[in-house]
Design a protein around this motif. Structure first.
Motif, PDB file in Angstrom:
ATOM      1  N   VAL B 181       0.836  -1.209   0.000  1.00 13.81           N
ATOM      2  CA  VAL B 181       0.000   0.000   0.000  1.00 13.81           C
ATOM      3  C   VAL B 181       0.869   1.255   0.000  1.00 13.81           C
ATOM      4  N   VAL B 182       1.911   1.270   0.843  1.00  8.67           N
ATOM      5  CA  VAL B 182       2.803   2.434   0.875  1.00  8.67           C
ATOM      6  C   VAL B 182       3.381   2.685  -0.522  1.00  8.67           C
ATOM      7  N   GLN B 183       3.832   1.608  -1.141  1.00 12.16           N
ATOM      8  CA  GLN B 183       4.436   1.764  -2.455  1.00 12.16           C
ATOM      9  C   GLN B 183       3.442   2.331  -3.460  1.00 12.16           C
ATOM     10  N   ASN B 184       2.214   1.838  -3.398  1.00 16.59           N
ATOM     11  CA  ASN B 184       1.203   2.308  -4.344  1.00 16.59           C
ATOM     12  C   ASN B 184       0.742   3.728  -4.033  1.00 16.59           C
ATOM     13  N   VAL B 185       0.675   4.071  -2.747  1.00 19.59           N
ATOM     14  CA  VAL B 185       0.340   5.438  -2.362  1.00 19.59           C
ATOM     15  C   VAL B 185       1.397   6.382  -2.948  1.00 19.59           C
ATOM     16  N   SER B 186       2.652   5.997  -2.804  1.00 20.54           N
ATOM     17  CA  SER B 186       3.740   6.836  -3.315  1.00 20.54           C
ATOM     18  C   SER B 186       3.657   6.959  -4.827  1.00 20.54           C
ATOM     19  N   ARG B 187       3.356   5.833  -5.476  1.00 23.14           N
ATOM     20  CA  ARG B 187       3.302   5.846  -6.929  1.00 23.14           C
ATOM     21  C   ARG B 187       2.209   6.787  -7.435  1.00 23.14           C
TER      22      ARG B 187
END
Lengths: 712, 712
Positions: B181-187
């Motif tokens: 989720v963190v990675q996708n939020v950042s993306r």
């Protein structure tokens, strides 16, 4: 085009394999609509002759320009018409004269612009027909073939690069949506064979596209985007052709909701058939309907890679992740999409644990980080799953692993091995990137989905596509349309008699005109009986006091007869009264409603639903284009939400659904046989008795054409 | 942690604002779990003291290493424990001795590894409690604060770059899903404030995370990922806290389907509460439940940009595209997601056409390619929509336009103008790219959705978030739990008496033990009456021939009395028989079923559903944690699919739903008051009479704890 004068698909090759292309209204400015095709044809290396046509002649973008098509050294297969609407008529005439086979009219200003434009469009159709020209548009984005660079379009997707060549062909009414799909198909790394946007559909329609692609050797998968269907017969003809050719058709039919339909009606100006009807027809003819561009891509992506013969045989998927949490999400998404997660065989479980001792071997398989510790371990674990009989597909989730160099290496090696060893098993990967890693896996022939949801929807779509390929060929009505005796429309009694002659069961009944007669027939039929007023002027019999139930002896029947007549007079003094109907009182069983309506595009439509207020509140009905076979009718009945009530739920007796299906099929054939006269039929209720005891239509009314409004 | 000894959120600051961090088990190798935090803290410039702890002492990654926490010059707020499970116990003891405030136990080998690990985990909890330490994990991915670089984790998302700082905080049981989720939020270009993964949840649980974020000035939006909830009281406490702080909570509770739940149970080992119950509880406490990471991102993305005060007030969306086809798709997707497309006011329509003469001014607005011909035209058209009262949000679809340089320029200028002029109106854009253009629009404070579907789901989620913020505070049971007289469990009669004393209406009824007595009470109550056997040994009264309905005179009552006793003896010779119940026969009205069950996590749960076989087939029920107010009960009843049947559908009399709601509320309070004794209550049927005439429970049974299985 609204008929079958020209069969769908006929003469369409000229659009995709043209040996020469004239651009009527060509411009030297490559940014103009008249300049773009000339520019694009040269840019992408079209091998045929390019003929710019412009009254000024001279040279256009380095090519000799001709003043008229008539001046050309040879008739080209295809002409693009980009001159204004009025000039287009003359241009098309010249094309006909010259012997051009196909014309794409990219200009606007026709039906969509008002009555004058519509008149011009009519002229164009006439010229095209007389000249044996297939005409695309007008007001359309044209067509192109990727591998051959046969470009008859100015679509924005051709702006920077030609899309990758491949086996996906796209047919769309809307040029914009079609282009959007092409762009997204390319972004997924898939290749395109053909593209066509039909615009106003004065001649060439979506059915032509589907039928042409069915015959096209380069096409493996047909993506269709429709706003409206103008001709049901053409569409079903084309869908049958595609199915026989073994080419899956995925349809994005937009305007599925009320708001969407309102918008579609105002956008296309076409009389739209009911969305529910087209939904049923698509299913019946083996096309997979999707509801968004993304779903179309999710299914289309995988399907195009798996053709011709790797579509799954069923809905069983085994999901694998290195973490339990992801497995749970995959299980949720798969189940919601309609897939099932089978248990794995003991042998497979054992083999998984041989490869990964700490793995959880339920489905979802929790393969733990160990699965990616070495390529041979991954290969061993996946091989066990590839040999599992009890599953139709395996989905491997890779979370963020491909962003890690070492893990990426392990996965690539493992996947390559497995693909090589089991080329025919369905294995898909879910990963959000990075893009080059995704491309690498796709290139192995392993479809990569961008998210867990996309994978679930994509796999479910593939399973449905696989299922649709096995459908029986739909029945068509091949009898003669016959005139229906007008008296059948008069009242309940006459309607039921007409239906009964066609195989619908009814109870014995008699119209009587005296109390004595009523009592005599009641005794003959056996008590209890029901009495109902028969009058074409009294539609709501109960409201009028025109129905008395459960009469158990002759005296009561006599009294009821008199009371009904008094009530009817009181209700409507001048009502024409045919008499009173005497019929046995039927009890027990489940109530269905059955009916016929007319769809403006697909003709007679048959409906079945559960009766009673509960079902009415739920709108628990199923529809299909008529006629239906008994088998199809049975499927419709089995598809009702309330079907378990007829199927022995809570210890109830099973209902005679086979007899109900036979009645529904008979009704549907009746509607086809009298398609010219019958607007609507309502049979409500149809009593379905316990298994083996049959059904009876307790009430029925046939409404003639002209009296009811055509649905939608 | 399974109680409220430590309130959710207490002492959590130490994880996110630690002034010093000890790494117990620190390694010089930055790729090892013990080396990564040391490396990351230095790499991202953590401002506090970093204390590597390693029995060998010396230097680790350029920092002085200590042999024990006890040797540190000062107690750090936070200790990361990365030594093996057995050594972790000793390490935590030393932390307690030193006065460390919080410990994140990243090591595995505890409950998830078997009984020995579980024993170690119990010791850890004991030490933490005694030492007043908040302990995260064990077997977890730890936590981090982005802006402050307080890193207590080795998550892969910290590998290359620190995520962008922002207002989104994430709490997840699963470290893997949390990282994803963190990675996708950042993306998506959004910033993160805090991250925490709770692992085994021996002390700190998801509720701690939510409560801590509620108090945290840096957090605006709370994204929660749960596999299971171990303590309902803690969760609801934390959710109330977040709602009072005005911080939306979006929850991805995985394991929503049967397959998912099976997987979750085998993964977490926790006794899972029912998914339907947690669904109801989340809704009641104002949290928005989503069903996929993508949906979480779609809602979260927009919500985080719109805080604190631009959440939509309702579900009305106006959609705008340059092409009719896209408008239709947007209308379909929006409607399916639960949004409505309002008609625009005449004034707005006029203003749109002033800007774009050929525009279609229905909703969807077909703004044609003209809208992008000049920035001032776009601004004028959008301004008209920004001033439209009759809509809560405006969605602009940009298809492929941003790929075209000229169009991109027009859109950027127009959007910037409009955002400046109407900073508080909700405007969103749907566009698939290019990425830098998307980032540019996001940076204006205009959320960009990647697809039509994502926009529809995202906007619908925002509308629901807005709605949830306005909910009334849920009721809690604040009375005393009382012992229930055991006789209430004996039979129908006693159960009904007990419920009647708490506000449930029942008919007059009497247990009799002779035919004479039966006849006397029948006459007193008034005919017709019903007789039923009363025996704790006969559950299925009808099957046993123990019920006779519709008795209309004393003679029939007497005969029925005798028959029932004979039947009962024949059915079960040794049945203990308390007598025969005499009660008036109730007729007319709609049947509901009401009941109580016990959820292992949330305690007594109240259920209501439509009665009868149709509703049973449809599983038409609503549930909620008890107690419910009459208003909440009314909402549950109104939410039933079949509710229109009670609400006057097809000319039926309206049912007394207010009385039904009052009964349901009374039942729910009864269940709370006797929560220790009551396992299950079934009231079936509850007859709901026409409006103003009330309801009566015709049958009821209370089952004591220990006799029924706890649900799930």
């Amino acid at each position: 085009m609204t008929d079958m004068t020209v069969l769908p698909g006929a003469g369409m090759d000229a659009f995709f394999k043209a040996d020469g292309i004239a651009i009527i209204g060509a411009s030297d400015d490559s940014s103009k609509i008249g300049g773009r095709p000339v520019y694009l044809l040269q840019k992408y290396g079209y091998k045929g002759a390019i003929y710019p046509i412009n009254p000024r002649g001279g040279e256009i973008q380095g090519l000799t320009a001709y003043k008229s098509v008539l001046d050309l050294p040879k008739a080209p297969d295809l002409a693009l018409i980009v001159v204004p609407a009025e000039a287009a008529v003359a241009a098309l005439k010249e094309c006909a004269e010259k012997g051009v086979k196909a014309a794409a009219v990219l200009s606007a200003g026709f039906t969509e612009a008002g009555p004058e434009g519509a008149a011009l469009q009519d002229q164009m159709v006439e010229i095209a027909r007389a000249g044996n020209i297939r005409m695309l548009g007008p007001n359309c984005l044209g067509s192109f073939s990727v591998a051959e660079a046969v470009i008859g379009s100015f679509s924005i997707v051709l702006e920077d690069n030609m899309p990758l060549a491949g086996n996906v062909s796209i047919i769309s009414q809307s040029g914009n949506i079609g282009s959007y799909v092409v762009q997204n198909v390319s972004r997924r790394g898939l290749g395109v064979a053909r593209f066509m946007a039909t615009g106003n559909e004065a001649d060439v329609d979506v059915a032509d596209g589907i039928a042409a692609y069915a015959d096209d050797a380069e096409t493996g998968l047909i993506l269709t985007i429709m706003e409206t269907c103008r001709n049901g017969e053409r569409l079903t003809y084309a869908l049958e052709k595609a199915r026989k050719a073994g080419k899956p058709v995925v349809v994005l039919k937009i305007g599925s909701t009320e708001s969407g339909q309102k918008a579609a009606a105002s956008h296309t100006g076409a009389l739209a058939g009911s969305d529910a009807v087209i939904d049923a027809v698509l299913r019946r003819y083996g096309a997979l309907r999707v509801h968004s561009v993304e779903e179309m891509l999710d299914v289309g992506h995988a399907a195009s890679m798996l053709l011709p013969n790797r579509l799954p045989k069923g809905k069983r998927v085994t999901v694998v992740a290195a973490s339990g949490g992801f497995g749970i999400m995959m299980a949720d998404a798969s189940t919601q999409a309609g897939l099932t997660l089978p248990d794995l065989s003991e042998n497979t479980k054992r083999r998984i644990q041989e490869a990964v001792p700490i793995a959880g071997t339920n489905n979802p398989v929790d393969a733990s980080a160990q699965m990616s510790s070495r390529p041979d371990i991954l290969t061993k674990m996946l091989s066990a799953l590839m040999e599992e009989e009890n599953t139709d597909a395996v989905e491997l989730f890779l979370s963020l692993s491909l962003y890690n160099k070492r893990l990426r290496g392990v996965y690539m090696e493992g996947l390559r091995e497995v693909r090589k060893a089991y080329p025919d098993r369905l294995l898909v990967v879910t990963s959000a990137g990075p893009a080059d890693a995704v491309a690498e896996i796709n290139a192995m022939g392993i479809p990569v989905f961008p998210s867990i949801d996309a994978a679930a929807k994509g796999l479910a779509g593939l399973a449905r596509l696989g299922e649709l390929q096995t459908l029986a060929e739909p029945t068509r009505f091949d009898g003669k349309v016959e005139k229906l005796d007008a008296s059948a429309f008069r009242n309940e009694y006459a309607s039921k008699k007409a239906l009964a002659a066609s195989g619908v069961s009814i109870l014995p009944e008699q119209i009587v005109t005296s109390a004595d007669e009523a009592a005599r027939y009641a005794a003959e039929f056996g008590f209890p009986v029901v009495l109902k007023i028969v009058s074409e002027d009294i539609q709501h019999k109960t409201e009028a006091g025109g129905v008395v139930l459960n009469l158990t002896n002759e005296a009561d029947v006599r009294a009821a007869y008199e009371r009904i007549l008094v009530n009817a007079r009181a209700y409507k003094a001048d009502a024409r009264i045919d008499g009173v109907l005497v019929t046995p009182m039927a009890k027990g069983g489940t109530e269905l409603i059955m009916g016929i309506s007319r769809d403006s595009v697909f003709g007679p439509v048959v409906m079945v639903g559960m009766g009673g207020i509960y079902a009415e509140v739920l709108k628990d009905t199923a529809i299909q284009q008529a006629p239906v076979t008994e088998e199809e009718a049975l499927q419709m009945i089995r598809g009702l939400k309330m079907f378990p009530v007829m199927d022995g739920a809570r210890g109830q007796a099973r209902a005679d659904v086979k007899a109900a299906a036979a009645t529904l099929a008979a009704l549907s054939r009746f509607a086809c046989r009298h398609a010219d006269d019958v607007a609507e039929i309502d049979m409500n209720p149809v009593l379905v008795r316990p298994e083996g005891e049959g059904v009876v239509a307790l009430d029925a009314l046939i409404i003639p054409v002209g009296q009811a409004s055509v649905s939608h």
